[in-house]
Structures are given as structure tokens and as C-alpha cells.
Design a protein around this motif. Structure first.
Motif, PDB file in Angstrom:
ATOM      1  N   PRO A  46       0.734  -1.056  -0.027  1.00 18.45           N
ATOM      2  CA  PRO A  46       0.103  -0.338   0.235  1.00 18.45           C
ATOM      3  C   PRO A  46       0.790   1.025  -0.391  1.00 18.45           C
ATOM      4  O   PRO A  46       0.051   1.872  -0.690  1.00 18.45           O
ATOM      5  CB  PRO A  46      -0.912  -0.234   1.551  1.00 18.45           C
ATOM      6  CG  PRO A  46      -0.844  -1.444   1.086  1.00 18.45           C
ATOM      7  CD  PRO A  46       0.875  -2.119   1.032  1.00 18.45           C
ATOM      8  N   ILE A  88       2.346   2.177  -3.555  1.00 20.76           N
ATOM      9  CA  ILE A  88       1.431   2.429  -4.608  1.00 20.76           C
ATOM     10  C   ILE A  88       0.707   3.955  -4.071  1.00 20.76           C
ATOM     11  O   ILE A  88       0.843   5.158  -5.167  1.00 20.76           O
ATOM     12  CB  ILE A  88       0.266   1.404  -4.532  1.00 20.76           C
ATOM     13  CG1 ILE A  88       0.635  -0.160  -5.105  1.00 20.76           C
ATOM     14  CG2 ILE A  88      -1.079   2.482  -5.874  1.00 20.76           C
ATOM     15  CD1 ILE A  88      -0.685  -0.304  -4.800  1.00 20.76           C
ATOM     16  N   VAL A  89       1.463   4.727  -2.744  1.00 21.40           N
ATOM     17  CA  VAL A  89       0.403   5.343  -2.441  1.00 21.40           C
ATOM     18  C   VAL A  89       2.041   6.939  -2.816  1.00 21.40           C
ATOM     19  O   VAL A  89       1.459   7.282  -3.768  1.00 21.40           O
ATOM     20  CB  VAL A  89       0.564   5.576  -0.707  1.00 21.40           C
ATOM     21  CG1 VAL A  89       0.777   7.090  -0.395  1.00 21.40           C
ATOM     22  CG2 VAL A  89      -1.451   5.086  -0.008  1.00 21.40           C
ATOM     23  N   SER A 139       0.428   8.384  -6.148  1.00 21.12           N
ATOM     24  CA  SER A 139      -0.665   9.239  -5.491  1.00 21.12           C
ATOM     25  C   SER A 139      -1.871   9.981  -5.936  1.00 21.12           C
ATOM     26  O   SER A 139      -2.284  10.610  -5.012  1.00 21.12           O
ATOM     27  CB  SER A 139       0.901  10.531  -4.882  1.00 21.12           C
ATOM     28  OG  SER A 139       1.513  11.271  -5.762  1.00 21.12           O
ATOM     29  N   LEU A 166      -3.784   8.777  -7.296  1.00 25.11           N
ATOM     30  CA  LEU A 166      -4.798   7.865  -7.303  1.00 25.11           C
ATOM     31  C   LEU A 166      -5.851   8.359  -6.097  1.00 25.11           C
ATOM     32  O   LEU A 166      -5.324   8.349  -5.122  1.00 25.11           O
ATOM     33  CB  LEU A 166      -4.630   6.077  -7.298  1.00 25.11           C
ATOM     34  CG  LEU A 166      -3.830   5.813  -8.825  1.00 25.11           C
ATOM     35  CD1 LEU A 166      -3.438   4.448  -8.097  1.00 25.11           C
ATOM     36  CD2 LEU A 166      -4.693   6.287  -9.499  1.00 25.11           C
ATOM     37  N   PRO A 191      -7.608   6.870  -2.706  1.00 25.27           N
ATOM     38  CA  PRO A 191      -7.028   5.776  -1.524  1.00 25.27           C
ATOM     39  C   PRO A 191      -8.307   4.792  -1.813  1.00 25.27           C
ATOM     40  O   PRO A 191      -8.221   3.789  -1.589  1.00 25.27           O
ATOM     41  CB  PRO A 191      -7.897   6.892  -0.262  1.00 25.27           C
ATOM     42  CG  PRO A 191      -7.563   8.640  -0.256  1.00 25.27           C
ATOM     43  CD  PRO A 191      -7.948   8.420  -2.264  1.00 25.27           C
ATOM     44  N   ILE A 234      -6.946   2.209  -4.376  1.00 25.70           N
ATOM     45  CA  ILE A 234      -5.345   1.908  -3.791  1.00 25.70           C
ATOM     46  C   ILE A 234      -6.007   0.463  -2.452  1.00 25.70           C
ATOM     47  O   ILE A 234      -5.924  -0.262  -2.582  1.00 25.70           O
ATOM     48  CB  ILE A 234      -4.754   2.881  -2.765  1.00 25.70           C
ATOM     49  CG1 ILE A 234      -3.809   3.631  -3.851  1.00 25.70           C
ATOM     50  CG2 ILE A 234      -3.476   1.791  -2.011  1.00 25.70           C
ATOM     51  CD1 ILE A 234      -3.527   5.166  -3.007  1.00 25.70           C
ATOM     52  N   ASP A 235      -7.042   0.923  -1.738  1.00 26.27           N
ATOM     53  CA  ASP A 235      -7.663   0.112  -0.644  1.00 26.27           C
ATOM     54  C   ASP A 235      -8.163  -1.147  -2.042  1.00 26.27           C
ATOM     55  O   ASP A 235      -8.264  -2.200  -1.369  1.00 26.27           O
ATOM     56  CB  ASP A 235      -9.140   0.193   0.132  1.00 26.27           C
ATOM     57  CG  ASP A 235      -8.443   1.519   0.693  1.00 26.27           C
ATOM     58  OD1 ASP A 235      -7.043   1.424   1.409  1.00 26.27           O
ATOM     59  OD2 ASP A 235      -9.241   2.299   1.169  1.00 26.27           O
ATOM     60  N   TRP A 266      -3.569  -1.108 -12.249  1.00 29.88           N
ATOM     61  CA  TRP A 266      -4.317   0.122 -12.916  1.00 29.88           C
ATOM     62  C   TRP A 266      -2.821   0.413 -13.749  1.00 29.88           C
ATOM     63  O   TRP A 266      -2.059  -0.561 -13.317  1.00 29.88           O
ATOM     64  CB  TRP A 266      -3.423   1.376 -11.266  1.00 29.88           C
ATOM     65  CG  TRP A 266      -3.552   2.545 -12.167  1.00 29.88           C
ATOM     66  CD1 TRP A 266      -2.447   3.402 -12.902  1.00 29.88           C
ATOM     67  CD2 TRP A 266      -4.923   3.172 -12.265  1.00 29.88           C
ATOM     68  NE1 TRP A 266      -3.220   4.438 -13.053  1.00 29.88           N
ATOM     69  CE2 TRP A 266      -4.197   4.488 -12.749  1.00 29.88           C
ATOM     70  CE3 TRP A 266      -6.070   3.395 -12.404  1.00 29.88           C
ATOM     71  CZ2 TRP A 266      -4.862   5.075 -13.154  1.00 29.88           C
ATOM     72  CZ3 TRP A 266      -7.515   4.186 -12.508  1.00 29.88           C
ATOM     73  CH2 TRP A 266      -6.844   5.397 -13.404  1.00 29.88           C
TER      74      TRP A 266
END
Length: 330
Positions: free
Chosen positions: A54, A57-58, A62, A64, A66, A69-70, A112
């Protein structure tokens, strides 16, 4: 965009450059963030179960939301394809090829994907990902994000169709065996085939709907040829889903046939037992009567009385058989 930060090597399972002069070159883990930041199309596949996934990816995607991402790192997923701006969040399922696990316990791959980057994740091994990596190492494979998505869907669908073909072969053989002569052990085979069909349909139905939705709403980088290829895979999934529906009904009919055969066999056995009981009932009465230990029994002092009595029992059996045949009981 926020500066991309590399993370430990075991987080990244594989990665490749898909465009430009370095196309087909495998990425070293420290290179992956820089390629994703550039205009060069790069693909990075992460281990979703890694604790740093996680955060990686963040840091590197960045922009995207949240919730996206979850969805990419969630333990439980449902197949879907959602357009977000010029990119897609793609969650699909493939046949589980891990030894010792059920193939129908399908593995999830999440992506993604946009024009300049592809980030995929899976918690378990996905053979379609290995197929794409192998093709890239051999100098072929996808050259853009649309081709990557088409090839991924094609490889997932190929194994789904192959697995389903095996199930249909088992169903055909079982149906033939039941029609020839069913037995109790076949009940478990019927239950197992129906269970597989139900589980497969549960995963493939939303996957089919996701590909349908993509046909109606897609980013500009998915061109007509790409959509046509994805439509072919959609048709293949449609067939498998329809066959899974038919399989459940088909196995229900085979189950009824098997239950009927077993019931008829039980009835025949009970009938034979009833006939034997009817035959031996008078014989038991006579032997019991002549076995009483009191004075006055006829023939008690005669040497041939036993043999005469046995002959009489045989005559009684013959008369019973004649009566039962006239009554059409046997």
C-alpha cells in the motif's frame, strides 16, 4: 506528481519496459519508480500480500484516490473494471494453478493501467502474468497498454476454457457411467461437479459483466481492434457462464436418474427378500410344528419319517412357486 520512492526488492515480483528503445528489458526493482514516472510505458507487478505494497502505491501513484488503492491491495475482491479518467482499475480472476489447491478457487489479479504505466498486484501466483513476462523476455509480448490488457484477458480466459473443458469431459463420462449402471459412489462425483460449476459461475458472472461494461465505457487508448479482441474473450466467458448454468441443470437430471436407478435396485432387493420370506414362512411354521418335544408326534418312531417330511417340504415349496407365478409375483 510526488517523487516516486523505491522500496525493498522482494515487494516487486517482476517488471518490464514496454515501449521505446529498451522495450522488453526487465526492470531492476530500484528502476521501477523512475520508469513509472516517465513517459515510457512500464509494467510493474507487485506482491499484494507484502506489507509495503500500500505504501509503495501511495508513494508512486499518489494521484490515485484512496479507495482505488484499497481495492488494489484488498484481501477479498470481486471482478470489475472501472474507468477513472484516462485510466482503468481492473480486477479479474484466473484459474488457480498452485499445486495442492483447488483450480476453481480462482486467484485475483488487480491492475491500475493507463497510457504510461501498468501496476499489477496479486496475492498468489497468476500464470497469465508469467505468460506475459515470458513473452516479453522472448522479444514479443504487448507493446502498449491496450495490448497488455487484451493479452492478460486472453491468457486468463484461455485457462478458464481449458479447465471448463475438463469439467465437461468429466460430466460426459459420469453421465455415460450412470446410464450404463449407476452406483452409490457416483453421488459424490455429482456433488463435486455441481460444486465446481457453482463456484466457477460465481466468479465468472461478474467478470463477464465487467468486460461488458468496458465495451460501453472505455478510455481513448482502447481502439477498435482492441475492443474487438476483448469482445472475443467476452464471448468465450459468456459460453462458459451459460455452460455452467446448463451444467447445474444437467447434473440435477443425472442425479435424478442415479436416484431412480438406486431406488429401483433397492426395490428389487426388497422384492426378492419379500419373496424369499414368503417361501420360507410356511416352511418355518412346519419345521417349528414338527420340532415340538411332546409325545404323540406322528412318525416319531419311523426311520423314514424324516425323509418323508423333507419331501413334503419340497412339495410345499413347489406349490408356493406355482401360486406366486400364477399371481405374477415372480
Amino acid at each position: 506528481m510526488q517523487e516516486l520512492v523505491p522500496h525493498p526488492e522482494n515487494l516487486i515480483e517482476t517488471g518490464f519496459v514496454l515501449s521505446g528503445p529498451d522495450r522488453g528489458r526487465r526492470l531492476l526493482p530500484p528502476e521501477a519508480p523512475e520508469v513509472l514516472r516517465s513517459d515510457t510505458l512500464g509494467w510493474v507487478h507487485l506482491r499484494a500480500a507484502h506489507p509495503d505494497a500500500p505504501g509503495w502505491i501511495v508513494d508512486n501513484l499518489s494521484y490515485l484516490d484512496p479507495t482505488i488503492i484499497d481495492a488494489l491491495v484488498a484481501e477479498e475482491t470481486r471482478p470489475r473494471i472501472t474507468r477513472i479518467g484516462d485510466g482503468l482499475i481492473v480486477i479479474l480472476r484466473g484459474i488457480n494453478t498452485i499445486e495442492g489447491e483447488d483450480p476453481e478457487d480462482m486467484v485475483s489479479i488487480r491492475l491500475w493501467i493507463d497510457e504510461n504505466r501498468i501496476v499489477s498486484l496479486s496475492r498468489r501466483k497468476v500464470r497469465a502474468v508469467e505468460d506475459i513476462a515470458q513473452a516479453l523476455e522472448l522479444g514479443s509480448g504487448p507493446e502498449d497498454c491496450a495490448a497488455f490488457l487484451s493479452l492478460l484477458v486472453e491468457r486468463l480466459t484461455y485457462r478458464i476454457e481449458a479447465f471448463w473443458s475438463g469439467i465437461e469431459d468429466e460430466a460426459d463420462q459420469l453421465e455415460e457411467d450412470v446410464l450404463e449402471e449407476g452406483h452409490e459412489a457416483m453421488r459424490q462425483q455429482l456433488v463435486e461437479l455441481r460444486r465446481r460449476a457453482i463456484i466457477l459461475r460465481r466468479y465468472l458472472l461478474p467478470q463477464r459483466d465487467a468486460l461488458r461494461a468496458l465495451q460501453g465505457s472505455h478510455p481513448d487508448w482502447l481502439e477498435i481492434d482492441d475492443l474487438r479482441q476483448l469482445e472475443e474473450e467476452l464471448d468465450a466467458l459468456e459460453r462458459v457462464v451459460e455452460d455452467a448454468d446448463a451444467m447445474r441443470e444437467r447434473m440435477a437430471l443425472v442425479r435424478d436418474e442415479l436416484a431412480g436407478q438406486l431406488s429401483d435396485r433397492l426395490n428389487r432387493n426388497m422384492y426378492m427378500l419379500s419373496v424369499l420370506s414368503a417361501l420360507f414362512l410356511p416352511l418355518g411354521f412346519l419345521t417349528g410344528l414338527f420340532g415340538i418335544n411332546v409325545a404323540g408326534m406322528p412318525g416319531a418312531s419311523e426311520p423314514v419319517a424324516f425323509w418323508l417330511f423333507c419331501g413334503g417340504l419340497l412339495i410345499v415349496v413347489a406349490l408356493q412357486m406355482l401360486i406366486l407365478r400364477k399371481l405374477r409375483w415372480i
